[in-house]
Design an enzyme around this catalytic site. Sequence first.
Site, PDB file in Angstrom:
ATOM      1  N   ILE A  17       0.826  -1.222   0.000  1.00 29.69           N
ATOM      2  CA  ILE A  17       0.000   0.000   0.000  1.00 29.69           C
ATOM      3  C   ILE A  17       0.859   1.270   0.000  1.00 29.69           C
ATOM      4  O   ILE A  17       0.465   2.284  -0.571  1.00 29.69           O
ATOM      5  CB  ILE A  17      -0.974  -0.016   1.212  1.00 29.69           C
ATOM      6  CG1 ILE A  17      -2.073   1.040   1.056  1.00 29.69           C
ATOM      7  CG2 ILE A  17      -0.269   0.192   2.530  1.00 29.69           C
ATOM      8  CD1 ILE A  17      -3.354   0.519   0.578  1.00 29.69           C
ATOM      9  N   ASN A  30      -5.222   1.779  14.865  1.00 29.72           N
ATOM     10  CA  ASN A  30      -5.951   1.441  16.093  1.00 29.72           C
ATOM     11  C   ASN A  30      -6.658   2.707  16.600  1.00 29.72           C
ATOM     12  O   ASN A  30      -6.376   3.807  16.131  1.00 29.72           O
ATOM     13  CB  ASN A  30      -5.010   0.847  17.149  1.00 29.72           C
ATOM     14  CG  ASN A  30      -3.845   1.765  17.460  1.00 29.72           C
ATOM     15  OD1 ASN A  30      -4.030   2.923  17.819  1.00 29.72           O
ATOM     16  ND2 ASN A  30      -2.629   1.253  17.298  1.00 29.72           N
ATOM     17  N   GLY A  38       2.363  -4.067  11.219  1.00 25.10           N
ATOM     18  CA  GLY A  38       1.577  -4.291  10.004  1.00 25.10           C
ATOM     19  C   GLY A  38       1.580  -3.092   9.072  1.00 25.10           C
ATOM     20  O   GLY A  38       2.594  -2.420   8.893  1.00 25.10           O
ATOM     21  N   ASP A  40       0.164  -0.223   9.422  1.00 26.77           N
ATOM     22  CA  ASP A  40       0.385   1.021  10.151  1.00 26.77           C
ATOM     23  C   ASP A  40       1.890   1.319  10.287  1.00 26.77           C
ATOM     24  O   ASP A  40       2.333   2.444  10.006  1.00 26.77           O
ATOM     25  CB  ASP A  40      -0.271   0.879  11.531  1.00 26.77           C
ATOM     26  CG  ASP A  40      -0.387   2.202  12.245  1.00 26.77           C
ATOM     27  OD1 ASP A  40      -1.510   2.698  12.361  1.00 26.77           O
ATOM     28  OD2 ASP A  40       0.647   2.737  12.673  1.00 26.77           O
ATOM     29  N   SER A 125      -8.364  -5.009   9.214  1.00 24.25           N
ATOM     30  CA  SER A 125      -8.734  -5.951  10.290  1.00 24.25           C
ATOM     31  C   SER A 125      -8.274  -7.395  10.072  1.00 24.25           C
ATOM     32  O   SER A 125      -8.500  -8.229  10.953  1.00 24.25           O
ATOM     33  CB  SER A 125     -10.249  -5.967  10.574  1.00 24.25           C
ATOM     34  OG  SER A 125     -10.658  -4.825  11.287  1.00 24.25           O
ATOM     35  N   THR A 126      -7.650  -7.699   8.928  1.00 25.56           N
ATOM     36  CA  THR A 126      -7.343  -9.113   8.664  1.00 25.56           C
ATOM     37  C   THR A 126      -5.954  -9.537   9.137  1.00 25.56           C
ATOM     38  O   THR A 126      -5.562 -10.686   8.928  1.00 25.56           O
ATOM     39  CB  THR A 126      -7.459  -9.439   7.163  1.00 25.56           C
ATOM     40  OG1 THR A 126      -6.425  -8.731   6.459  1.00 25.56           O
ATOM     41  CG2 THR A 126      -8.804  -9.055   6.608  1.00 25.56           C
TER      42      THR A 126
HETATM   43  P1  ADP Z   1      -5.300  -4.935  11.512  1.00 26.60           P
HETATM   44  O1  ADP Z   1      -4.805  -4.533  12.885  1.00 26.60           O
HETATM   45  O2  ADP Z   1      -6.432  -4.026  11.031  1.00 26.60           O
HETATM   46  O3  ADP Z   1      -5.604  -6.377  11.412  1.00 26.60           O
HETATM   47  P2  ADP Z   1      -2.717  -5.259  10.124  1.00 26.60           P
HETATM   48  O4  ADP Z   1      -1.795  -4.148   9.697  1.00 26.60           O
HETATM   49  O5  ADP Z   1      -2.235  -6.198  11.173  1.00 26.60           O
HETATM   50  O6  ADP Z   1      -4.089  -4.525  10.535  1.00 26.60           O
HETATM   51  O7  ADP Z   1      -3.124  -6.113   8.842  1.00 26.60           O
HETATM   52  C1  ADP Z   1      -4.093  -5.742   7.894  1.00 26.60           C
HETATM   53  C2  ADP Z   1      -3.745  -6.385   6.560  1.00 26.60           C
HETATM   54  O8  ADP Z   1      -2.736  -5.623   5.907  1.00 26.60           O
HETATM   55  C3  ADP Z   1      -3.205  -7.803   6.642  1.00 26.60           C
HETATM   56  O9  ADP Z   1      -3.892  -8.579   5.662  1.00 26.60           O
HETATM   57  C4  ADP Z   1      -1.729  -7.654   6.296  1.00 26.60           C
HETATM   58  O10 ADP Z   1      -1.229  -8.789   5.620  1.00 26.60           O
HETATM   59  C5  ADP Z   1      -1.758  -6.480   5.345  1.00 26.60           C
HETATM   60  N1  ADP Z   1      -0.503  -5.720   5.186  1.00 26.60           N
HETATM   61  C6  ADP Z   1       0.584  -5.654   5.994  1.00 26.60           C
HETATM   62  N2  ADP Z   1       1.511  -4.814   5.478  1.00 26.60           N
HETATM   63  C7  ADP Z   1       0.997  -4.313   4.306  1.00 26.60           C
HETATM   64  C8  ADP Z   1       1.451  -3.410   3.289  1.00 26.60           C
HETATM   65  N3  ADP Z   1       2.642  -2.822   3.371  1.00 26.60           N
HETATM   66  N4  ADP Z   1       0.622  -3.152   2.228  1.00 26.60           N
HETATM   67  C9  ADP Z   1      -0.594  -3.739   2.139  1.00 26.60           C
HETATM   68  N5  ADP Z   1      -1.083  -4.598   3.039  1.00 26.60           N
HETATM   69  C10 ADP Z   1      -0.297  -4.887   4.129  1.00 26.60           C
END
Ligand code: ADP
Length: 181
Positions: A17, A30, A38, A40, A125-126
């Site tokens: 992203i 959050n 992740g 964030d 959220s995944t």
């Molecule tokens: P949440 O706390 O909402 O579950 P996370 O950041 O832990 O948020 O994960 C949300 C999703 O984003 C997961 O499917 C994870 O694999 C994905 N993710 C992690 N890093 C990236 C990135 N750099 N770009 C896109 N998706 C990502």
Amino acid sequence: MKATICGQTLELVEGDITKQRVDAIVNAANSRLAGGGGVDGAIHRGGGPEIMAETDRLHPDGCPTGSAVISCAGRLPAKHVIHAVGPVWSGGRRGEPDLLAGAHRRCLELAVEHDCRSIAFPAISTGVYGYPLDQAARVAIQTAIQFLQEQGRPELVRFVLFGRPAYDEFAAALTELAPPS
Ligand code: ADP
């Protein structure tokens, strides 16, 4: 994979992203907007301290679950970061689908209010929040389709899926839910 909804594009890609050249990227934040791992962590690392400085200043009380707030994007190629707070999964009977849909809808509303023609979402959220991918994909895609049908904007809604399993779940949801063109 792409679908056309009321003349606008709903697109799925596998990727990161933080690399998206769109008007707004969505962060899976959050409710304290405190930063985390992740997506964030990747967004704050890539965009630099300006993003946190602005969210602290504009949104000192954080953001409720099921909603979203907007900030600058620091050094990232996007113009804005929309910080969405999805629900923590706790079995599906605590309003999780409505909260997840609400977070997506608020992001789309903020994008339109800020004249964004394109927006990219991660799979909110995944990750650590534990929402099952297949169910989250259906809520996310359904909410985007409904918004495009009602508002006819933005021009591009892209879901950026991190890894093949997430892409495949979103592709299955889009195949099931997109109206035939
Ligand atoms: P949440 O706390 O909402 O579950 P996370 O950041 O832990 O948020 O994960 C949300 C999703 O984003 C997961 O499917 C994870 O694999 C994905 N993710 C992690 N890093 C990236 C990135 N750099 N770009 C896109 N998706 C990502």
